[in-house]
Scaffold this active site. Structure first.
Site, PDB file in Angstrom:
ATOM      1  N   ASP A   1       0.812  -1.219   0.000  1.00 49.44           N
ATOM      2  CA  ASP A   1       0.000   0.000   0.000  1.00 49.44           C
ATOM      3  C   ASP A   1       0.847   1.272   0.000  1.00 49.44           C
ATOM      4  O   ASP A   1       0.449   2.302   0.553  1.00 49.44           O
ATOM      5  CB  ASP A   1      -0.976   0.024   1.189  1.00 49.44           C
ATOM      6  CG  ASP A   1      -1.869  -1.202   1.211  1.00 49.44           C
ATOM      7  OD1 ASP A   1      -2.184  -1.715   0.112  1.00 49.44           O
ATOM      8  OD2 ASP A   1      -2.231  -1.655   2.306  1.00 49.44           O
TER       9      ASP A   1
ATOM     10  N   LYS B   1       1.748   2.038  -5.187  1.00 46.99           N
ATOM     11  CA  LYS B   1       2.272   1.465  -6.434  1.00 46.99           C
ATOM     12  C   LYS B   1       1.340   1.755  -7.609  1.00 46.99           C
ATOM     13  O   LYS B   1       1.788   2.134  -8.696  1.00 46.99           O
ATOM     14  CB  LYS B   1       2.462  -0.057  -6.274  1.00 46.99           C
ATOM     15  CG  LYS B   1       3.471  -0.424  -5.192  1.00 46.99           C
ATOM     16  CD  LYS B   1       3.562  -1.920  -4.963  1.00 46.99           C
ATOM     17  CE  LYS B   1       2.351  -2.527  -4.287  1.00 46.99           C
ATOM     18  NZ  LYS B   1       2.134  -2.110  -2.891  1.00 46.99           N
TER      19      LYS B   1
ATOM     20  N   GLY C   1      -4.548  -4.364  -3.763  1.00 51.81           N
ATOM     21  CA  GLY C   1      -5.527  -3.330  -4.119  1.00 51.81           C
ATOM     22  C   GLY C   1      -4.717  -2.125  -4.534  1.00 51.81           C
ATOM     23  O   GLY C   1      -4.077  -1.491  -3.708  1.00 51.81           O
ATOM     24  N   HIS C   2      -4.678  -1.852  -5.826  1.00 48.77           N
ATOM     25  CA  HIS C   2      -3.850  -0.756  -6.342  1.00 48.77           C
ATOM     26  C   HIS C   2      -4.754   0.385  -6.804  1.00 48.77           C
ATOM     27  O   HIS C   2      -5.511   0.230  -7.771  1.00 48.77           O
ATOM     28  CB  HIS C   2      -2.955  -1.253  -7.483  1.00 48.77           C
ATOM     29  CG  HIS C   2      -1.920  -2.234  -7.018  1.00 48.77           C
ATOM     30  ND1 HIS C   2      -0.972  -2.796  -7.840  1.00 48.77           N
ATOM     31  CD2 HIS C   2      -1.661  -2.744  -5.773  1.00 48.77           C
ATOM     32  CE1 HIS C   2      -0.189  -3.607  -7.133  1.00 48.77           C
ATOM     33  NE2 HIS C   2      -0.606  -3.595  -5.883  1.00 48.77           N
TER      34      HIS C   2
ATOM     35  N   GLN D   1       2.016  -6.112  -3.041  1.00 47.55           N
ATOM     36  CA  GLN D   1       2.449  -6.199  -1.640  1.00 47.55           C
ATOM     37  C   GLN D   1       3.737  -5.372  -1.462  1.00 47.55           C
ATOM     38  O   GLN D   1       3.960  -4.436  -2.198  1.00 47.55           O
ATOM     39  CB  GLN D   1       2.645  -7.651  -1.192  1.00 47.55           C
ATOM     40  CG  GLN D   1       1.350  -8.446  -1.077  1.00 47.55           C
ATOM     41  CD  GLN D   1       0.804  -8.935  -2.411  1.00 47.55           C
ATOM     42  OE1 GLN D   1       1.487  -9.591  -3.156  1.00 47.55           O
ATOM     43  NE2 GLN D   1      -0.436  -8.622  -2.714  1.00 47.55           N
TER      44      GLN D   1
HETATM   45  P1  GDP Z   1      -0.768   0.245  -3.557  1.00 43.39           P
HETATM   46  O1  GDP Z   1      -1.347  -1.035  -3.064  1.00 43.39           O
HETATM   47  O2  GDP Z   1       0.697   0.340  -3.314  1.00 43.39           O
HETATM   48  O3  GDP Z   1      -1.119   0.545  -4.983  1.00 43.39           O
HETATM   49  O4  GDP Z   1      -1.430   1.388  -2.662  1.00 43.39           O
HETATM   50  P2  GDP Z   1      -2.992   1.527  -2.289  1.00 43.39           P
HETATM   51  O5  GDP Z   1      -3.725   1.983  -3.476  1.00 43.39           O
HETATM   52  O6  GDP Z   1      -3.477   0.312  -1.596  1.00 43.39           O
HETATM   53  O7  GDP Z   1      -2.902   2.623  -1.159  1.00 43.39           O
HETATM   54  C1  GDP Z   1      -2.339   3.882  -1.405  1.00 43.39           C
HETATM   55  C2  GDP Z   1      -3.401   4.943  -1.118  1.00 43.39           C
HETATM   56  O8  GDP Z   1      -2.776   6.220  -1.060  1.00 43.39           O
HETATM   57  C3  GDP Z   1      -4.451   5.048  -2.206  1.00 43.39           C
HETATM   58  O9  GDP Z   1      -5.654   5.447  -1.633  1.00 43.39           O
HETATM   59  C4  GDP Z   1      -3.905   6.153  -3.106  1.00 43.39           C
HETATM   60  O10 GDP Z   1      -4.933   6.821  -3.814  1.00 43.39           O
HETATM   61  C5  GDP Z   1      -3.266   7.055  -2.113  1.00 43.39           C
HETATM   62  N1  GDP Z   1      -2.087   7.810  -2.574  1.00 43.39           N
HETATM   63  C6  GDP Z   1      -1.109   7.434  -3.437  1.00 43.39           C
HETATM   64  N2  GDP Z   1      -0.146   8.385  -3.512  1.00 43.39           N
HETATM   65  C7  GDP Z   1      -0.530   9.377  -2.681  1.00 43.39           C
HETATM   66  C8  GDP Z   1       0.053  10.630  -2.285  1.00 43.39           C
HETATM   67  O11 GDP Z   1       1.140  11.009  -2.705  1.00 43.39           O
HETATM   68  N3  GDP Z   1      -0.656  11.367  -1.383  1.00 43.39           N
HETATM   69  C9  GDP Z   1      -1.850  10.972  -0.848  1.00 43.39           C
HETATM   70  N4  GDP Z   1      -2.448  11.742   0.017  1.00 43.39           N
HETATM   71  N5  GDP Z   1      -2.420   9.797  -1.201  1.00 43.39           N
HETATM   72  C10 GDP Z   1      -1.760   9.013  -2.077  1.00 43.39           C
HETATM   73  P1  IMO Z   2      -0.903  -4.248  -2.182  1.00 43.52           P
HETATM   74  O1  IMO Z   2      -0.411  -4.822  -3.491  1.00 43.52           O
HETATM   75  C1  IMO Z   2      -1.003  -4.640   2.149  1.00 43.52           C
HETATM   76  C2  IMO Z   2      -1.077  -8.709   3.781  1.00 43.52           C
HETATM   77  C3  IMO Z   2      -2.334  -9.165   4.486  1.00 43.52           C
HETATM   78  C4  IMO Z   2      -1.739 -10.136   5.492  1.00 43.52           C
HETATM   79  C5  IMO Z   2      -0.617 -10.790   4.697  1.00 43.52           C
HETATM   80  C6  IMO Z   2      -0.996 -12.125   4.071  1.00 43.52           C
HETATM   81  O2  IMO Z   2      -2.191  -3.546  -2.270  1.00 43.52           O
HETATM   82  O3  IMO Z   2       0.187  -3.460  -1.535  1.00 43.52           O
HETATM   83  P2  IMO Z   2      -2.511 -12.808   2.006  1.00 43.52           P
HETATM   84  O4  IMO Z   2      -3.943 -12.495   1.691  1.00 43.52           O
HETATM   85  O5  IMO Z   2      -1.555 -12.353   0.980  1.00 43.52           O
HETATM   86  O6  IMO Z   2      -2.305 -14.239   2.366  1.00 43.52           O
HETATM   87  O7  IMO Z   2      -2.217 -11.989   3.355  1.00 43.52           O
HETATM   88  O8  IMO Z   2      -0.269  -9.869   3.679  1.00 43.52           O
HETATM   89  N1  IMO Z   2      -1.283  -8.199   2.401  1.00 43.52           N
HETATM   90  C7  IMO Z   2      -1.213  -6.907   2.058  1.00 43.52           C
HETATM   91  N2  IMO Z   2      -1.046  -5.798   2.819  1.00 43.52           N
HETATM   92  N3  IMO Z   2      -1.098  -4.516   0.810  1.00 43.52           N
HETATM   93  C8  IMO Z   2      -1.242  -5.621   0.047  1.00 43.52           C
HETATM   94  O9  IMO Z   2      -1.189  -5.567  -1.307  1.00 43.52           O
HETATM   95  C9  IMO Z   2      -1.352  -6.879   0.660  1.00 43.52           C
HETATM   96  N4  IMO Z   2      -1.543  -8.135   0.214  1.00 43.52           N
HETATM   97  C10 IMO Z   2      -1.483  -8.940   1.288  1.00 43.52           C
HETATM   98  O10 IMO Z   2      -2.978  -8.080   5.111  1.00 43.52           O
HETATM   99  O11 IMO Z   2      -1.140  -9.432   6.548  1.00 43.52           O
HETATM  100 MG    MG Z   3      -2.899  -1.687  -1.815  1.00 45.75          MG
END
Ligand code: GDP
Ligand code: IMO
Ligand code: MG
Length: 419
Positions: free
Chosen positions: A13, A16, A40-41, A221
């Site tokens: 998170d 990415k 979840g991207h 991840q």
């Molecule tokens: P990922 O799994 O690495 O793709 O990240 P996620 O989408 O799960 O979580 C990142 C969250 O931060 C999302 O809600 C994005 O919209 C948000 N986000 C990404 N870059 C920025 C930033 O520079 N500033 C803020 N405030 N939010 C951001």
């Molecule tokens: P993105 O790509 C954050 C965590 C779960 C749990 C552990 C194992 O959005 O960054 P799993 O379902 O893979 O067996 O869970 O890994 N986890 C993540 N945490 N971002 C993710 O993906 C994750 N994918 C799995 O919360 O601790």
């Molecule tokens: Mg994510």
């Protein structure tokens, strides 16, 4: 041509999805190499937020090729929902290719994930319950079903054989659940999956490289969730590190170019496991609120804490990161001071190494730095950024020896500064 890799250096998170979408115009191809719908991207443009789970984050650039690599595990039901959401947005899906070797998540894999977690009580992993662990287990156990198998005449029989095996395991867990309704949905989703072009993605990707096409590999991840190098057993079931791009796409190590490591300005973690800098106070609450730190896949509140340099240095070492990307520095705007954990204190000794035992009692040792009071989300150049933020970035660069090349200052695509 070399293949660049973009991956998370923390616990996932890091942002990415946003950065891959931003960088896609610089590449011909975007490819996911591991993980599955546990990811979840999120990305945002024209004021609309999109969340992708299986599909690469380059999909909103119709002229680009997007590939789901062999290292990914696909749940056809989740995939179908993603496709339907993209169809609603009239996204062009002509250039989405899927590896024949990618493994399939069955409804019973998800049940096994739930049963296993339920059986562990307090020591559960905190998995996303998407069936990731059981699917990779069948892959390494050499029982798995792959995308290419769906085209074989004996697919139904092989599906049933695997389900029968899963039902035996579920009985051992004494876990009852009806999977039959989901099964129908699953086969309907398989029909949709088969309408996409299934490819031998290792041939395709290596051909693209020899044709001088540029490729960005998108990690899922983060490094601290890697099956080998994360805080085992509180990890996911795939290699989230740079080496995972080689095995998850069939690309030789000598073909790896830039390795972009994404770092959130602070740390978050979802699920169980060690998190030395976790904040249980109002500051942690503030980070969660301001940063909108709730899982993009499960909606769970993310645990929040200060930046952890020992973990970051470890991730940079394992991945050979050549450039850093910082996201969410805007969330720290308004804090009068910010902290960075430089060392761990373990049994009275200072160290900057990650201990083997996840139960080790760690006291983080912090360096406190001045915060940046102002809103930074309107800044478009590095020079414009507040001095305090530049000091924060410089300190991390000095400590890690790797430069920041991109700073993201908001969820929106265009709010991204290239240095
Ligand atoms: P990922 O799994 O690495 O793709 O990240 P996620 O989408 O799960 O979580 C990142 C969250 O931060 C999302 O809600 C994005 O919209 C948000 N986000 C990404 N870059 C920025 C930033 O520079 N500033 C803020 N405030 N939010 C951001
Ligand atoms: P993105 O790509 C954050 C965590 C779960 C749990 C552990 C194992 O959005 O960054 P799993 O379902 O893979 O067996 O869970 O890994 N986890 C993540 N945490 N971002 C993710 O993906 C994750 N994918 C799995 O919360 O601790
Ligand atoms: Mg994510």
């Amino acid at each position: 041509m070399k293949l660049d890799v973009l991956l998370g250096l923390q616990w996932g998170d890091e942002g990415k999805g946003k950065v891959v979408d931003f960088l896609t115009p610089h590449y011909d191809v975007v490819a996911r190499f591991q993980g599955g719908p546990n990811a979840g991207h999120s990305l945002e443009f024209n004021g609309i937020k999109h969340v992708l789970h299986t599909i690469p984050s380059g999909i909103f650039h119709p002229e680009k090729i997007n590939i789901i690599g062999n290292g990914v595990v696909i749940d056809p039901i989740v995939f179908k929902k993603e496709i339907e959401a993209l169809n609603d947005r009239k996204t062009d899906l002509q250039n989405l290719f899927i590896s024949r070797k990618a493994h399939l998540i069955l409804p019973t894999h998800r049940l096994l994930d739930a049963a296993s977690e339920a059986s562990m009580g307090k020591s559960k992993i905190g998995s996303t319950l998407k069936g990731i662990g059981p699917t990779y287990r069948d892959k390494t156990g050499r029982n798995g079903l792959r995308v290419g198998d769906t085209f074989m005449p004996d697919f139904r029989a092989r599906y049933q054989k695997l389900v029968d095996e899963h039902l035996k395991q579920l009985q051992l867990y004494d876990y009852q659940s009806d999977y039959r309704t989901e099964e129908k949905e699953w086969f309907a989703a398989i029909d949709l999956l088969k309408r996409f072009t299934a490819v031998d993605s290792e041939y395709l990707i290596n051909r693209y490289l020899s044709e001088n096409k540029s490729i960005l590999a998108e990690g899922a991840q983060g490094t601290m969730l890697d099956i080998d190098f994360g805080s085992y057993p509180f990890v996911t079931s795939s290699n989230t590190v740079c080496a995972g791009a080689c095995t998850g796409l069939g690309v030789p190590p000598s073909r790896i170019g830039e390795v972009f490591g994404i770092v959130k300005a602070y740390c978050t973690r979802v699920g169980s496991g060690p998190f030395p800098t976790e904040l249980f106070d109002e500051t942690g609450e503030q980070l969660r609120r301001k940063g909108g730190e709730f899982g993009a896949t499960t909606g769970r509140p993310r645990r929040c804490g200060w930046l952890d340099l020992p973990a970051l240095k470890y991730s940079i070492m394992i991945n050979g990161a050549t450039a850093l990307i910082m996201t969410k520095a805007d969330v720290l705007s308004g804090f009068s001071t910010v902290k960075i954990c430089t060392h761990y204190k373990i049994n009275g000794q200072l160290t900057d190494q990650i201990p083997f035992d996840v139960n080790t009692d760690i006291t983080p040792v912090y360096k406190e730095m001045s915060g940046w009071g102002s809103d930074i989300s309107h800044h478009s150049t590095y020079d414009d950024l507040p001095t305090e933020l530049k000091d924060y970035l410089s300190f991390i660069e000095q400590e890690t020896g790797v430069p920041f090349k991109i700073i993201s200052v908001s969820p929106a695509r265009e709010k991204t500064i290239i240095r």
